[in-house]
Design an enzyme around this catalytic site. Structure first.
Site, PDB file in Angstrom:
ATOM      1  N   SER A  72     -10.020  -0.893   7.294  1.00 50.64           N
ATOM      2  CA  SER A  72      -9.351  -0.646   6.022  1.00 50.64           C
ATOM      3  C   SER A  72      -8.709  -1.874   5.378  1.00 50.64           C
ATOM      4  O   SER A  72      -8.281  -1.816   4.235  1.00 50.64           O
ATOM      5  CB  SER A  72      -8.293   0.450   6.184  1.00 50.64           C
ATOM      6  OG  SER A  72      -8.915   1.692   6.385  1.00 50.64           O
TER       7      SER A  72
ATOM      8  N   LYS B  83       0.832  -1.199   0.000  1.00 58.96           N
ATOM      9  CA  LYS B  83       0.000   0.000   0.000  1.00 58.96           C
ATOM     10  C   LYS B  83       0.868   1.252   0.000  1.00 58.96           C
ATOM     11  O   LYS B  83       1.938   1.276   0.632  1.00 58.96           O
ATOM     12  CB  LYS B  83      -0.912  -0.036   1.231  1.00 58.96           C
ATOM     13  CG  LYS B  83      -1.987   1.028   1.310  1.00 58.96           C
ATOM     14  CD  LYS B  83      -2.851   0.779   2.547  1.00 58.96           C
ATOM     15  CE  LYS B  83      -3.903   1.861   2.760  1.00 58.96           C
ATOM     16  NZ  LYS B  83      -4.695   1.597   3.987  1.00 58.96           N
TER      17      LYS B  83
ATOM     18  N   SER C  12      -9.587   1.701   3.457  1.00 58.68           N
ATOM     19  CA  SER C  12      -8.714   2.485   2.598  1.00 58.68           C
ATOM     20  C   SER C  12      -7.722   1.655   1.795  1.00 58.68           C
ATOM     21  O   SER C  12      -7.077   2.174   0.876  1.00 58.68           O
ATOM     22  CB  SER C  12      -7.938   3.512   3.431  1.00 58.68           C
ATOM     23  OG  SER C  12      -7.062   2.873   4.343  1.00 58.68           O
TER      24      SER C  12
END
Length: 521
Positions: free
Chosen positions: A210, A105, A186
Site C-alpha cells: 500500500s 493518510k 491503498s
C-alpha cells in the site's frame, strides 16, 4: 501579495548565500524540504505562504484528482505559529520538518478538527483519544498537518470488487499521469498528492503493497519501513503483524527526513521498543550518500521480478538501470531464485491470517474511540447495509469485511497460516539474502507489471522496501498505459533501511527519472 498572484507566480528567487545552493529559481511545485528550509531561513518564504500555495492547488486540482479527503481548518494558523517560532528562533524551528505542510493518510488519527475515517462514512464524526504516534512525532518536530489524504476505503480491506483508490467519502482517486489508470492503493491519496504537489510531503501506510505500489505508479518515492520501526498506534489497523507507516515524497532525501522524525519508540505500540534497535545513531539522513551504491551486493531474481510481458520499452529501461547500478559500483548477483515464490504468491495463508487479525485489531481500535457511530466490525457492516448509496454497497459489496466478521479468533487454521508464512519467509527471502550475503534485492517487473510483485515477500516478513521512480510506459499502443510511471524497488532484511537509503539515493542521483505530471499543473 495576494494569494492568487502568489500562486500563479510560483517562483521564488533565492540568492547565493553560504548554504551552498547556487543562484536559481525554485518552483514550489517541486521544491524539496532543503530548498524550502533555505527559503524560510533567508526570509524568501513563510510557512503561511507555503500553506496558502498548497491550499490553492488542492482547491483547484483536488476536484479532479480526489487525492485529499479534507483539509485542516487550522492550517493557516499553524503556518503563522511556525513563522513566529522561526522569528524568535525557538528550538523547534531548527527541525528539518518545522513549518513543512504534510498530508497524512485518512486512517492515521489526529486529535484536532480533522476526521479520521479510513475513507468510510461509518467513522465520520468519530473522536480519537489522541494523535497517532507518528502524528505526535510530526507535531513535536514542528510539521504542519495540512489535511488528510484519500485512500482505498478501509485500506482496501472492505471488498475486492471496489477499484483501488476508491472510498465512499472522496470517491475515486485519479492517477495524475494517466487518468484512465488507477493510482493503486491503498495509500492512493498520499501518492497522488505528493506527485501532483498538493503537499510538501505525505504519510502512507502499508500492510501489503500500500506504499510501494501507489508510489511506483505515481512516480514518487515511498519507504515501507521494517514493521515496528514506526508506531502504528492510532492507525486504523489491518494486521499488526504487517502494518507499517512510512513516508511518500518526491525525493529520497525528503523521505529520509520524514523517517528520521517518525521512527522510534511509542509507549502505545509495544513493537516499537524491539524495533528501535534498528534505528542508527545519528538517524537516516546521514545515509544520503552519492556513492551509496559502491560495493553494495544487490540480488536479481529474474523470475518474476524482471518479467515485463509486452512492455518492451520498460524491459529496455530495466536493462539500462541495471547497467547504472553496475556503473555506480554495485555488485549485481544475477539469475537468483526464490524457490518458494510461486507458493507465496498463490497461497492463502496471508489472507487467512490477516482476516482474523483485522477483526481483532479493528474491534480494539473502535472500542478505544472517545465517541463513534460504530464500535465493532459488525457495526461497520451494519452501517454499510443501512447506507448502501453512500457506500456503494450494491456496486462494490463488502465481502472482505463479511469474511473477517465470520472469524473466531486464532484457531487451528489461523495458527497454521502464521506458521506457514514464517516458514515461507525463512526458506525463501531470508535464505536468499543470507546465502548470497545481499544488501538488497532489486525488482522492476512482475507478472502484473506495472503493478509491482515483490511487495508480498516484503509484507509477510515485515521487511523494509523503498521504491524510486524508474520510468514511464511508452509505445504500447494502449492509451490506458501511455505515460504511466513505474518504479524500481529495493528490499532488504529487517533493519536494513540505512543500506536501502544509500542505494536508493545514489540511484536517484544517477538517474533523476522523476518528472511532475503534465495533465494537472
Amino acid at each position: 501579495m495576494s494569494l492568487t498572484r502568489f500562486s500563479f507566480l510560483l517562483l521564488i528567487l533565492l540568492p547565493i548565500l553560504s548554504s551552498g545552493f547556487p543562484i536559481h529559481k525554485i518552483s514550489l511545485t517541486e521544491a524539496t524540504i532543503d530548498e524550502l528550509q533555505f527559503a524560510f531561513r533567508h526570509n524568501k518564504l513563510t510557512s503561511r505562504q507555503l500553506v496558502q500555495f498548497y491550499l490553492e492547488r488542492i482547491h483547484r486540482l483536488n476536484p479532479k484528482l480526489r487525492g485529499v479527503i479534507e483539509v485542516n481548518p487550522e492550517a493557516l494558523f499553524l503556518g503563522d505559529k511556525a513563522d513566529h517560532e522561526r522569528r524568535i528562533k525557538a528550538p523547534i524551528s531548527f527541525s528539518k520538518l518545522h513549518g513543512i505542510p504534510i498530508l497524512v493518510k485518512d486512517n492515521i488519527a489526529s486529535k484536532d478538527k480533522l476526521n479520521t475515517t479510513a475513507g468510510s462514512f461509518a467513522l465520520l464524526g468519530s473522536v480519537v483519544p489522541r494523535d497517532a504516534g507518528v502524528v505526535a512525532k510530526l507535531r513535536k518536530a514542528g510539521a504542519i498537518i495540512l489535511g488528510k489524504a484519500s485512500l482505498s476505503e478501509w485500506s482496501y480491506f472492505r471488498s475486492n470488487l471496489a477499484p483501488s483508490g476508491w472510498n465512499g467519502r472522496a470517491g475515486q482517486g485519479v492517477n495524475p499521469y494517466n487518468t484512465l489508470q488507477i493510482p493503486c492503493g491503498s495509500s492512493s491519496g498520499s501518492a497522488i498528492s505528493a506527485a501532483a504537489n498538493l503537499a510538501a510531503v505525505t504519510l502512507g501506510t502499508e500492510t501489503d503493497g500500500s506504499i510501494l505500489c501507489p508510489s511506483s505508479l505515481n512516480s514518487v518515492v515511498g519507504i515501507k519501513p521494517t514493521v515496528g520501526l514506526t508506531s502504528r498506534a492510532g492507525v486504523v489497523p489491518i494486521s499488526p503483524r504487517q502494518d507499517s507507516v512510512g513516508p511518500i515524497c518526491r525525493t529520497v532525501s525528503d523521505a529520509a527526513y520524514v523517517l528520521d522524525v517518525i521512527a522510534g519508540i511509542d509507549k502505545y505500540d509495544s513493537d516499537t521498543t524491539a524495533a528501535s534497535k534498528y534505528i542508527p545513531k545519528g538517524g537516516y539522513a546521514q545515509f544520503l550518500r552519492r556513492n551509496g551504491l559502491k560495493g553494495k551486493r544487490i540480488g536479481i531474481v529474474r523470475f518474476p521480478f524482471f518479467e515485463f510481458g509486452n512492455f518492451t520499452s520498460a524491459a529496455k529501461t530495466s536493462r539500462q538501470h541495471l547497467n547504472t547500478l553496475r556503473k555506480e559500483g554495485a555488485v549485481l548477483i544475477d539469475n537468483l531464485e526464490i524457490s518458494n515464490i510461486n507458493e507465496i504468491s498463490s497461497g492463502l495463508s496471508e489472507h487467512i491470517a490477516s482476516t482474523a487479525e483485522f477483526k481483532i485489531a479493528l474491534n480494539k481500535y473502535l472500542s478505544e474511540l472517545v465517541t463513534s457511530p460504530v464500535r465493532s466490525l459488525a457495526d461497520v457492516i451494519d452501517f454499510n447495509n443501512k447506507h448502501p448509496k453512500l457506500e456503494k454497497v450494491k456496486e462494490y459489496g463488502q465481502n472482505i469485511l463479511l469474511e473477517a466478521e465470520k472469524t473466531k479468533g486464532f484457531g487451528n487454521a489461523e495458527k497454521a497460516a502464521l506458521a506457514k508464512l514464517a516458514t515461507l519467509t525463512e526458506k525463501g527471502f531470508v535464505k536468499l539474502m543470507t546465502k548470497y550475503k545481499l544488501d538488497a534485492l532489486v525488482a522492476l517487473g512482475g507478472a502484473n507489471f506495472p503493478f509491482p510483485d515483490v511487495q508480498q515477500i516484503l509484507a509477510i516478513g515485515g521487511f523494509p522496501g523503498i521504491t524510486i521512480p524508474a520510468g514511464y510506459i511508452a509505445g504500447t499502443g494502449f492509451i490506458n498505459y501511455d505515460g504511466l510511471p513505474f518504479g524500481i524497488i529495493f528490499g532488504g532484511l529487517r533493519g536494513s533501511e540505512p543500506k536501502l537509503i544509500e542505494i536508493a539515493y545514489a540511484f536517484e542521483q544517477a538517474t533523476k527519472v522523476r518528472k511532475p505530471p503534465t495533465l494537472f499543473k
